[in-house]
Design an enzyme around this catalytic site. Structure first.
Site, PDB file in Angstrom:
ATOM      1  N   LYS A  73       5.934  33.136  30.891  1.00  0.00           N
ATOM      2  CA  LYS A  73       4.732  32.287  30.950  1.00  0.00           C
ATOM      3  C   LYS A  73       5.086  30.801  30.911  1.00  0.00           C
ATOM      4  O   LYS A  73       4.596  30.015  31.732  1.00  0.00           O
ATOM      5  CB  LYS A  73       3.800  32.663  29.789  1.00  0.00           C
ATOM      6  CG  LYS A  73       2.475  31.948  29.813  1.00  0.00           C
ATOM      7  CD  LYS A  73       1.464  32.596  28.914  1.00  0.00           C
ATOM      8  CE  LYS A  73       1.740  32.438  27.456  1.00  0.00           C
ATOM      9  NZ  LYS A  73       2.694  33.129  26.749  1.00  0.00           N
ATOM     10  N   THR A  75       8.011  29.453  31.615  1.00  0.00           N
ATOM     11  CA  THR A  75       8.773  29.172  32.830  1.00  0.00           C
ATOM     12  C   THR A  75       7.828  28.937  34.003  1.00  0.00           C
ATOM     13  O   THR A  75       8.027  28.019  34.808  1.00  0.00           O
ATOM     14  CB  THR A  75       9.713  30.350  33.145  1.00  0.00           C
ATOM     15  OG1 THR A  75      10.490  30.634  31.982  1.00  0.00           O
ATOM     16  CG2 THR A  75      10.628  30.034  34.299  1.00  0.00           C
ATOM     17  N   ARG A  96       3.676  23.953  23.965  1.00  0.00           N
ATOM     18  CA  ARG A  96       3.890  23.878  22.515  1.00  0.00           C
ATOM     19  C   ARG A  96       5.345  23.593  22.181  1.00  0.00           C
ATOM     20  O   ARG A  96       6.243  23.805  22.987  1.00  0.00           O
ATOM     21  CB  ARG A  96       3.490  25.207  21.857  1.00  0.00           C
ATOM     22  CG  ARG A  96       2.012  25.515  21.920  1.00  0.00           C
ATOM     23  CD  ARG A  96       1.697  26.857  21.284  1.00  0.00           C
ATOM     24  NE  ARG A  96       2.278  27.960  22.030  1.00  0.00           N
ATOM     25  CZ  ARG A  96       2.344  29.208  21.585  1.00  0.00           C
ATOM     26  NH1 ARG A  96       1.892  29.503  20.391  1.00  0.00           N
ATOM     27  NH2 ARG A  96       2.870  30.153  22.325  1.00  0.00           N
ATOM     28  N   LYS A 107      13.305  35.884  19.224  1.00  0.00           N
ATOM     29  CA  LYS A 107      12.498  35.523  20.388  1.00  0.00           C
ATOM     30  C   LYS A 107      13.181  34.470  21.261  1.00  0.00           C
ATOM     31  O   LYS A 107      13.020  34.441  22.471  1.00  0.00           O
ATOM     32  CB  LYS A 107      11.137  35.009  19.922  1.00  0.00           C
ATOM     33  CG  LYS A 107      10.161  34.717  21.042  1.00  0.00           C
ATOM     34  CD  LYS A 107       8.788  34.402  20.455  1.00  0.00           C
ATOM     35  CE  LYS A 107       7.769  34.090  21.547  1.00  0.00           C
ATOM     36  NZ  LYS A 107       7.988  32.800  22.179  1.00  0.00           N
ATOM     37  N   ALA A 275      -0.038  32.183  17.851  1.00  0.00           N
ATOM     38  CA  ALA A 275      -1.073  32.609  18.784  1.00  0.00           C
ATOM     39  C   ALA A 275      -1.856  33.816  18.270  1.00  0.00           C
ATOM     40  O   ALA A 275      -2.807  34.238  18.922  1.00  0.00           O
ATOM     41  CB  ALA A 275      -0.470  32.925  20.142  1.00  0.00           C
ATOM     42  N   PHE A 303       1.029  34.166  24.029  1.00  0.00           N
ATOM     43  CA  PHE A 303       0.895  35.610  24.212  1.00  0.00           C
ATOM     44  C   PHE A 303       0.054  35.946  25.451  1.00  0.00           C
ATOM     45  O   PHE A 303      -0.001  35.178  26.408  1.00  0.00           O
ATOM     46  CB  PHE A 303       0.343  36.271  22.951  1.00  0.00           C
ATOM     47  CG  PHE A 303       1.261  36.182  21.766  1.00  0.00           C
ATOM     48  CD1 PHE A 303       2.640  36.287  21.912  1.00  0.00           C
ATOM     49  CD2 PHE A 303       0.768  35.979  20.487  1.00  0.00           C
ATOM     50  CE1 PHE A 303       3.495  36.201  20.815  1.00  0.00           C
ATOM     51  CE2 PHE A 303       1.612  35.898  19.389  1.00  0.00           C
ATOM     52  CZ  PHE A 303       2.974  36.010  19.557  1.00  0.00           C
ATOM     53  N   PHE A 383      11.682  38.524  39.834  1.00  0.00           N
ATOM     54  CA  PHE A 383      12.983  38.950  39.312  1.00  0.00           C
ATOM     55  C   PHE A 383      13.796  39.497  40.487  1.00  0.00           C
ATOM     56  O   PHE A 383      13.241  40.054  41.438  1.00  0.00           O
ATOM     57  CB  PHE A 383      12.816  40.029  38.241  1.00  0.00           C
ATOM     58  CG  PHE A 383      12.455  39.500  36.878  1.00  0.00           C
ATOM     59  CD1 PHE A 383      13.366  39.528  35.829  1.00  0.00           C
ATOM     60  CD2 PHE A 383      11.192  38.958  36.642  1.00  0.00           C
ATOM     61  CE1 PHE A 383      13.035  39.034  34.573  1.00  0.00           C
ATOM     62  CE2 PHE A 383      10.863  38.470  35.387  1.00  0.00           C
ATOM     63  CZ  PHE A 383      11.777  38.506  34.355  1.00  0.00           C
ATOM     64  N   TRP A 411      12.039  30.309  38.777  1.00  0.00           N
ATOM     65  CA  TRP A 411      13.200  30.517  37.886  1.00  0.00           C
ATOM     66  C   TRP A 411      14.500  30.335  38.667  1.00  0.00           C
ATOM     67  O   TRP A 411      15.442  29.714  38.185  1.00  0.00           O
ATOM     68  CB  TRP A 411      13.138  31.922  37.281  1.00  0.00           C
ATOM     69  CG  TRP A 411      14.237  32.220  36.308  1.00  0.00           C
ATOM     70  CD1 TRP A 411      14.241  31.985  34.955  1.00  0.00           C
ATOM     71  CD2 TRP A 411      15.518  32.806  36.610  1.00  0.00           C
ATOM     72  NE1 TRP A 411      15.429  32.382  34.388  1.00  0.00           N
ATOM     73  CE2 TRP A 411      16.236  32.884  35.387  1.00  0.00           C
ATOM     74  CE3 TRP A 411      16.124  33.255  37.776  1.00  0.00           C
ATOM     75  CZ2 TRP A 411      17.526  33.412  35.306  1.00  0.00           C
ATOM     76  CZ3 TRP A 411      17.413  33.781  37.708  1.00  0.00           C
ATOM     77  CH2 TRP A 411      18.094  33.852  36.484  1.00  0.00           C
TER      78      TRP A 411
END
Length: 558
Positions: A73, A75, A96, A107, A275, A303, A383, A411
């Protein structure tokens, strides 16, 4: 195929002096408070000077429910911001700040990834400009003043059994969840049970991210309820005269941080509330400032859309008078397959049937977001293992939901890979179809607000609350808190309170275990299922692999 790590890419970035980044937004050097060469705070004086300008367009990036396969998210948020700049738009990103706890736990960081990152990555994921340390200090100053007041005679008649203000530290430390304080005899005070939360779960963090300015900040800090008397009368931080000193500790932290993407585009990184226990969005002051300076502002909510986006729309937008022009939902082929029942180890193999089986999770989020009156675009975060057939399956499903999905390769390729997504978002906004409305009105009773979110967003049969909780909500309504929005605290992994229930489940209820009043932040927290406000470290924490190498560079951050 070998790919560079995020930290390698970030370290090779060609950063520009932060003054140049400020100039892109019309911020002069005199209005920046530099922290080194590549990060700065934007002065409150400058922020005040731009308030009469019109707002740009606000774009919210959210996602499906998180899976171990990863959604990307942040990224995508960064990639979309770069993509908008690439196609000639004046755009800024708002995200954030990272908490030290997850960085050293499991994480990882919160600066994006691949060629869609915000830099300086290492500093952002460590101490940055000290905002979280200031929040920790302000929170714990109040904790100390509560116990000090009790020690010196307890003029406010605080009931030691009803002190609801805990301490915080920005680290995952399960040993501190429940403690006994003030042991050791008369000189150390009166022993009582208490505990620690992680800093990002502090109400002070939520307040910093919702306050409009320093005076609003101080008022909200003073309105926090820290304890009760034996007669259940609330004791506020202002009763302890703590709000002034707390504001002093937070005066610099209140100013938004300006940094840059790998492609030297402006990014505001400020605040970081949980979140689930809080509202999971960057600060109002950063978002509203960015909207005065850029034509397009891309921000994210923590999230999945059932938590972060719902709170962004029902809490942050309600409180700050914001209205998004478009919502981007991030999904991956891998996550669709996991929602369709495929094990993480088997995600590399093509499985179109599993993709199709997992898509209803995405569909429910799309439908939910449209109920707020905002247009939705789906970003398929690419991906290398994705096949054309799998990507097409997602596109076909999204089209059946009345939206469009765009494959984005930010990415791997940076803005060159997100230009198509940026173009689609601009086209969507220019159609002018956003008619944003919140899910429920202020005047709706608190229990009904909880039930509305449970039934309309999670698709539960009902929210289950015992009489004690219903009585507590009624008491708060009688005390004047009935107009507050509700902040639902539940697992991020599912629409239910069961983290293993993937997809789009039905036929369940949402048990509300506890309710808490965050009077300063301005919302009521409904705790559903098991939610930790102090995480623990995993069996093998990331901290074991973080170190300085022979030339003094950080290794192990990701």
């Amino acid at each position: 195929m070998t790919f560079k790590s995020d930290i390698q890419i970030a370290r090779e970035a060609s950063k520009r002096p932060i003054q140049e980044i400020g100039q892109k937004l019309g911020i002069s050097s005199d209005d920046l408070l530099p922290y080194g060469h590549d990060k700065a705070k934007v002065s409150q004086k400058f922020i005040n000077s731009v308030q009469e300008r019109p707002d740009g367009k606000l774009i919210l990036v959210t996602a499906i429910n998180p899976t171990p396969a990863g959604e990307g998210k942040t990224t995508t948020t960064v990639g979309l911001g770069d993509g908008l700049n690439r196609i000639g738009k004046n755009a800024a990103v708002c995200i954030r700040e990272a908490s030290l706890g997850p960085n050293f736990g499991m994480k990882g960081g919160a600066a994006g990834g691949g060629y869609a990152q915000i830099v300086p990555m290492e500093e952002m994921n460590l101490h940055f400009t000290g905002d979280f340390h200031a929040i920790t200090s302000a929170h714990n100053l109040l904790s100390a003043m509560i116990d000090n007041h009790i020690y010196w005679g307890n003029a406010l008649e605080i009931d030691l059994r009803r002190v609801v203000w805990r301490r915080v530290v920005d680290m995952n430390d399960r040993a501190l969840r429940q403690i006994t304080a003030s042991l050791g005899g008369v000189s150390n005070g009166f022993p009582r049970e208490t505990g620690f939360d992680i800093t990002v779960a502090s109400e002070v963090m939520a307040i910093l991210c919702l306050a409009k300015d320093l005076s609003d900040l101080q008022k909200r800090l003073g309105d926090m309820i820290v304890a009760y008397t034996r007669e259940r009368k609330p004791i506020y931080a202002s009763d302890l005269k703590a709000d002034g000193a707390m504001t002093v500790l937070l005066k610099d932290a209140m100013q938004p941080n300006l940094v840059q993407t790998l492609e030297n585009n402006p990014a505001f990184v400020h605040g970081g509330p949980f979140a689930n226990i809080a509202h999971g969005c960057n600060s109002v002051i950063a978002t509203t400032t960015a909207l005065k300076l850029a034509d397009y502002v891309v921000t994210e909510a923590g999230f999945g859309a059932d938590l972060g986006a719902e709170k962004f729309l029902n809490i942050k937008c309600r409180k700050a008078g914001l209205a998004p022009s478009c919502v981007v939902v991030v999904a991956t082929v891998r996550a669709m397959k996991m929602n369709g029942g495929v094990a993480k180890a088997d995600l590399g193999a093509e499985n179109v049937d599993a993709v199709q089986a997992g898509c209803p999770n995405l569909g429910r989020h799309i439908e939910n977001l449209k109920s707020f009156g905002v247009p939705v675009v789906v970003a398929i975060n690419h991906f290398v293992t994705d096949t054309e057939a799998e990507v097409q399956a997602v596109k076909d499903y999204v089209a059946s939901q009345g939206s469009e999905a765009v494959l984005s390769r930010h990415w791997e390729l940076g803005s060159a890979g997100s230009a198509d997504l940026a173009q689609k978002v601009v086209e969507t906004i220019e159609k002018g179809q956003s008619n944003f409305t919140t899910l429920y009105p202020d005047a709706m009773p608190l229990a009904e607000k909880i039930n509305t979110i449970a039934t309309k967003i999670y698709r539960a049969d009902a929210a289950v609350m015992d009489q004690k909780i219903l009585n507590q909500l009624k008491d708060w309504e009688e005390q004047g808190y009935g107009d507050l929005p509700v902040c639902m605290a539940k697992t991020q992994y599912s629409f239910t309170t069961d983290p293993e229930a993937r997809g789009a489940p039905t036929g369940f209820t949402i048990p509300v275990r506890e309710v808490r009043l965050s009077a300063g932040a301005g919302f009521v927290v409904a705790i559903c299922g098991e939610i930790m406000t102090m995480p623990g470290l995993p069996r093998v924490p990331s901290a074991e692999n973080i170190r300085l190498n022979d030339i003094g560079d950080v290794e192990g951050l990701f």
